[in-house]
Design a protein around this motif. Structure first.
Motif, PDB file in Angstrom:
ATOM      1  N   VAL A 180       0.855  -1.186   0.000  1.00 19.01           N
ATOM      2  CA  VAL A 180       0.000   0.000   0.000  1.00 19.01           C
ATOM      3  C   VAL A 180       0.894   1.240   0.000  1.00 19.01           C
ATOM      4  O   VAL A 180       1.901   1.291   0.705  1.00 19.01           O
ATOM      5  N   ASP A 181       0.530   2.240  -0.784  1.00 19.87           N
ATOM      6  CA  ASP A 181       1.389   3.425  -0.925  1.00 19.87           C
ATOM      7  C   ASP A 181       1.194   4.450   0.185  1.00 19.87           C
ATOM      8  O   ASP A 181       2.169   5.059   0.638  1.00 19.87           O
ATOM      9  N   LEU A 182      -0.033   4.650   0.614  1.00 21.92           N
ATOM     10  CA  LEU A 182      -0.320   5.711   1.583  1.00 21.92           C
ATOM     11  C   LEU A 182      -1.369   5.239   2.580  1.00 21.92           C
ATOM     12  O   LEU A 182      -2.453   4.796   2.184  1.00 21.92           O
ATOM     13  N   ALA A 183      -1.043   5.332   3.869  1.00 24.26           N
ATOM     14  CA  ALA A 183      -1.969   4.947   4.934  1.00 24.26           C
ATOM     15  C   ALA A 183      -2.478   6.213   5.621  1.00 24.26           C
ATOM     16  O   ALA A 183      -1.691   6.982   6.186  1.00 24.26           O
ATOM     17  N   VAL A 184      -3.784   6.414   5.576  1.00 27.97           N
ATOM     18  CA  VAL A 184      -4.409   7.554   6.238  1.00 27.97           C
ATOM     19  C   VAL A 184      -4.737   7.150   7.673  1.00 27.97           C
ATOM     20  O   VAL A 184      -5.449   6.171   7.901  1.00 27.97           O
ATOM     21  N   VAL A 185      -4.200   7.895   8.627  1.00 26.09           N
ATOM     22  CA  VAL A 185      -4.405   7.584  10.037  1.00 26.09           C
ATOM     23  C   VAL A 185      -5.040   8.787  10.721  1.00 26.09           C
ATOM     24  O   VAL A 185      -4.562   9.917  10.578  1.00 26.09           O
ATOM     25  N   GLY A 186      -6.130   8.546  11.442  1.00 26.98           N
ATOM     26  CA  GLY A 186      -6.850   9.621  12.100  1.00 26.98           C
ATOM     27  C   GLY A 186      -6.871   9.495  13.599  1.00 26.98           C
ATOM     28  O   GLY A 186      -6.005  10.027  14.299  1.00 26.98           O
ATOM     29  N   ALA A 187      -7.856   8.766  14.127  1.00 23.32           N
ATOM     30  CA  ALA A 187      -8.026   8.658  15.574  1.00 23.32           C
ATOM     31  C   ALA A 187      -6.793   8.084  16.258  1.00 23.32           C
ATOM     32  O   ALA A 187      -6.405   8.543  17.341  1.00 23.32           O
TER      33      ALA A 187
END
Length: 212
Positions: A180-187
């Motif tokens: 996976v190229d980009l991991a979006v992390v929030g909480a």
């Protein structure tokens, strides 16, 4: 290498500038969720915040449109100069038409899919997109999808891939293995007072380094 993107929807809205400053040096980009309360059951970041960020920050901005009719806002954000816009194939407007306009402005267009939409549809959009964004949780919130990694393994080879939805450090190893190229992390990034240290640790983990 899997890079880290910070989802600002999860940041404290009363300390947004402070939260951004805390993570900027350790994230590849800022992820900006726009929701209309219809396509997704929440309301996300507004155009004014995104416009001001585009004028003041050199960090790449990635907009995720979880709205029923994305055409108008997709054009508006492309004209602001954001790096990419993820447009849901399940929305009411025509993805191919929006993608053509967005890309003509120098902005990348990604096919976004709900966690329940078959990834096989990505093959049909290969000539009209710069990559994909796969939700790994329901749009607007909810638990991590237990089928997410199986879906990721089924995506077309070589397709630039962003994952978004309840991503945390427990998922990083699998995301790296799946390229996976980009991991979006929030909480997982903003839940607490140590966002700066979490961003540093998460970035190193995604880069394949052992955190001491």
């Amino acid at each position: 290498m899997t890079a880290l993107s910070a989802s600002l929807f999860a940041a404290d809205p009363f300390r947004l500038a402070e939260e951004i400053d805390a993570v900027l040096s350790n994230v590849e980009s800022l992820h900006l969720d726009v929701m209309d309360g219809i396509f997704a059951p929440e309301f996300g970041l507004n155009a004014r915040i995104i416009r001001d960020l585009s004028e003041r920050s050199s960090t790449p901005l990635d907009v995720h449109l979880m709205i029923a009719k994305p055409k108008h806002l997709a054009i508006r954000f492309a004209e602001m100069g954001v790096r990419s816009i993820a447009i849901h194939l399940e929305s009411d407007d025509d993805f191919v038409e929006i993608s053509r306009i967005v890309r003509s402005n120098g902005t990348e267009a990604y096919v976004a899919l709900r966690h329940t939409t078959p990834v096989s549809v990505l093959l049909e959009m290969a000539d009209h997109s710069d990559g994909c964004l796969l939700l790994t949780a329901p749009a607007g919130g909810g638990a991590f999808d237990e089928h997410a990694f199986t879906r990721l393994a089924q995506r077309p080879a070589g397709l630039y891939t962003v994952v978004d939805g309840k991503i945390g450090p427990d998922h990083f190893e699998s995301l790296i293995d799946l390229q996976v190229d980009l991991a979006v992390v929030g909480a997982a990034l903003f839940d607490g007072d140590d966002a700066k240290e979490r961003a540093k640790a998460f970035s190193r983990m995604l880069a394949g380094h052992q955190v001491s």
